[in-house]
Design a protein around this motif. Sequence first.
Motif, PDB file in Angstrom:
ATOM      1  N   UNK A  53       0.835  -1.194   0.000  1.00  0.00           N
ATOM      2  CA  UNK A  53       0.000   0.000   0.000  1.00  0.00           C
ATOM      3  C   UNK A  53       0.877   1.253   0.000  1.00  0.00           C
ATOM      4  N   UNK A  54       0.523   2.215  -0.821  1.00  0.00           N
ATOM      5  CA  UNK A  54       1.280   3.454  -0.909  1.00  0.00           C
ATOM      6  C   UNK A  54       2.350   3.449  -1.978  1.00  0.00           C
ATOM      7  N   UNK A  55       2.586   2.299  -2.642  1.00  0.00           N
ATOM      8  CA  UNK A  55       3.534   2.292  -3.762  1.00  0.00           C
ATOM      9  C   UNK A  55       3.128   3.328  -4.799  1.00  0.00           C
ATOM     10  N   UNK A  56       4.100   4.067  -5.284  1.00  0.00           N
ATOM     11  CA  UNK A  56       3.852   4.989  -6.398  1.00  0.00           C
ATOM     12  C   UNK A  56       4.397   4.334  -7.659  1.00  0.00           C
ATOM     13  N   UNK A  57       3.521   4.114  -8.616  1.00  0.00           N
ATOM     14  CA  UNK A  57       3.858   3.422  -9.861  1.00  0.00           C
ATOM     15  C   UNK A  57       3.909   4.448 -10.993  1.00  0.00           C
ATOM     16  N   UNK A  58       5.071   4.528 -11.634  1.00  0.00           N
ATOM     17  CA  UNK A  58       5.248   5.457 -12.751  1.00  0.00           C
ATOM     18  C   UNK A  58       5.568   4.654 -14.013  1.00  0.00           C
ATOM     19  N   UNK A  59       4.691   4.729 -14.987  1.00  0.00           N
ATOM     20  CA  UNK A  59       4.872   4.088 -16.283  1.00  0.00           C
ATOM     21  C   UNK A  59       5.074   5.204 -17.303  1.00  0.00           C
ATOM     22  N   UNK A  60       6.173   5.157 -18.040  1.00  0.00           N
ATOM     23  CA  UNK A  60       6.497   6.300 -18.893  1.00  0.00           C
ATOM     24  C   UNK A  60       7.126   5.853 -20.201  1.00  0.00           C
ATOM     25  N   UNK A  61       7.010   6.720 -21.184  1.00  0.00           N
ATOM     26  CA  UNK A  61       7.656   6.553 -22.484  1.00  0.00           C
ATOM     27  C   UNK A  61       7.873   7.952 -23.053  1.00  0.00           C
ATOM     28  N   UNK A  62       9.039   8.227 -23.630  1.00  0.00           N
ATOM     29  CA  UNK A  62       9.325   9.601 -24.075  1.00  0.00           C
ATOM     30  C   UNK A  62       8.285  10.179 -25.023  1.00  0.00           C
ATOM     31  N   UNK A  63       7.655   9.355 -25.856  1.00  0.00           N
ATOM     32  CA  UNK A  63       6.702   9.873 -26.834  1.00  0.00           C
ATOM     33  C   UNK A  63       5.264   9.892 -26.328  1.00  0.00           C
ATOM     34  N   UNK A  64       5.022   9.300 -25.157  1.00  0.00           N
ATOM     35  CA  UNK A  64       3.659   9.236 -24.628  1.00  0.00           C
ATOM     36  C   UNK A  64       3.496   9.922 -23.283  1.00  0.00           C
ATOM     37  N   UNK A  65       4.592  10.248 -22.607  1.00  0.00           N
ATOM     38  CA  UNK A  65       4.497  10.900 -21.312  1.00  0.00           C
ATOM     39  C   UNK A  65       4.543   9.906 -20.182  1.00  0.00           C
ATOM     40  N   UNK A  66       3.871  10.219 -19.066  1.00  0.00           N
ATOM     41  CA  UNK A  66       3.956   9.386 -17.872  1.00  0.00           C
ATOM     42  C   UNK A  66       2.588   9.215 -17.226  1.00  0.00           C
ATOM     43  N   UNK A  67       2.295   7.965 -16.896  1.00  0.00           N
ATOM     44  CA  UNK A  67       1.098   7.584 -16.154  1.00  0.00           C
ATOM     45  C   UNK A  67       1.550   7.254 -14.735  1.00  0.00           C
ATOM     46  N   UNK A  68       1.032   7.985 -13.748  1.00  0.00           N
ATOM     47  CA  UNK A  68       1.498   7.849 -12.369  1.00  0.00           C
ATOM     48  C   UNK A  68       0.303   7.590 -11.460  1.00  0.00           C
ATOM     49  N   UNK A  69       0.397   6.533 -10.655  1.00  0.00           N
ATOM     50  CA  UNK A  69      -0.704   6.169  -9.763  1.00  0.00           C
ATOM     51  C   UNK A  69      -0.159   5.673  -8.429  1.00  0.00           C
ATOM     52  N   UNK A  70      -1.006   5.766  -7.394  1.00  0.00           N
ATOM     53  CA  UNK A  70      -0.660   5.288  -6.061  1.00  0.00           C
ATOM     54  C   UNK A  70      -1.475   4.040  -5.741  1.00  0.00           C
ATOM     55  N   UNK A  71      -0.808   3.009  -5.247  1.00  0.00           N
ATOM     56  CA  UNK A  71      -1.456   1.724  -5.009  1.00  0.00           C
ATOM     57  C   UNK A  71      -2.247   1.745  -3.702  1.00  0.00           C
ATOM     58  N   UNK A  72      -3.483   1.272  -3.798  1.00  0.00           N
ATOM     59  CA  UNK A  72      -4.307   0.999  -2.626  1.00  0.00           C
ATOM     60  C   UNK A  72      -5.073  -0.283  -2.923  1.00  0.00           C
ATOM     61  N   UNK A  73      -6.005  -0.645  -2.069  1.00  0.00           N
ATOM     62  CA  UNK A  73      -6.839  -1.795  -2.391  1.00  0.00           C
ATOM     63  C   UNK A  73      -8.029  -1.329  -3.235  1.00  0.00           C
ATOM     64  N   UNK A  74      -8.567  -2.243  -4.029  1.00  0.00           N
ATOM     65  CA  UNK A  74      -9.764  -1.913  -4.800  1.00  0.00           C
ATOM     66  C   UNK A  74     -10.911  -1.547  -3.877  1.00  0.00           C
TER      67      UNK A  74
END
Length: 395
Positions: A351-372
């Motif tokens: 819980x609380x992990x910050x997940x950053x998915x990125x690509x130079x041509x698409x930018x960055x998707x950033x989210x914080x993990x919690x439970x559904x």
Amino acid sequence: MESAATRPHPVLTAASVVPEDVGQAALVARVHHPEWDGPCVAAVRGEHVVDLTAIAPTVSDLLERDDAATVVREADGGHTWRLDELLQAPADRRDVAHLLAPIDLQVIKAAGVTFARSLLERVIEERTGGDPAQAARVRALIGQIVGGALDGIRPGSPEAAKAKELLISEGLWSQYLEVGIGPDPEVFTKAPVLSAVGTGADIGVLGASVWNNPEPEVVLVVDSRGRVRGATLGNDVNLRDIEGRSALLLSRAKDNNASCAIGPFVRLLDDGFDLDTVRALDIDLRVDGTDGYVLHGSSSMREISRDVLDLVAATHGAHHQYPDGFVLFTGTLFAPTEDRHTPGSGFTHEHGDIVRISSPRLGALVNTVTTSEQAAPWTFGVRGLMHNLARRGVL
């Protein structure tokens, strides 16, 4: 357990999420507008985001237009927001403007087992029955038997058929290998229409899961005629323990509240960003834990087993139509195997992990993990969208 108000959240800025060539990109966003208590279709133009809802009430409508990229770059719009302000606003508050997932009426589809490395990890999940403690032993066993037998194999080819015979003879054939190197890919419905969360939002992992990971992917955005109109980033959260118990639990593993993140923007195809660009994209992943833990990973579209247009054709055609278009997760090369806690336990989210998915041509998707279960409930569906747009007079 912490609430949304107390969980750590990343500080996002325009510079941290836009593509490196933002000045040349045709970028589509969606914005929650508190004045209307509903979403706006918008264009990202430098540091500003411009409302285009009067021209196209939904992203689906926009992508049906042949001139969509021109509209995004040039059309006069309505309200304008500063991108920094949208990114810094809480994503679960209806009283402030914030970014949403940049799709709306499109069906959310996903292709699985499209990379050889992650294919073997699916076999490992199956062989262990979803038990992470058994993963290292089974991984070593499969590595000894399979080796590089699957490297470079074209799915459905004679070489793939020979590899299938070898694996059967070794007692290692699997339903995952069938869709990985067989003639037909796995394509499933990832999440309901309008349920995806955008950048800055919490992403949900089912509370019962003890072995799970992010899945950083390129997501194709396709119109009703089956034309790829753009691409974005996605996180197809993977619950390895649940799917590993049985492939028939795929829906339980994949489709939960806030378990699908897409964004930050849809980048439309144009002369400077075409399908060949998409085929060569590299996707980076970084997970930062509240305890200082850091995980790095990557996925390259160059290593995908099936061409992206083959995946689209398996989804859309005479056999199946999507009148509002669809988005298609294309799979991932990334499958984390390093131990986070005890030896042999592998990686799993905290819980609380910050997940950053990125690509130079698409930018960055950033989210914080919690439970559904603790993520913001999904309350705004198709009925709510239609009523909202009708009340605003834009339908």
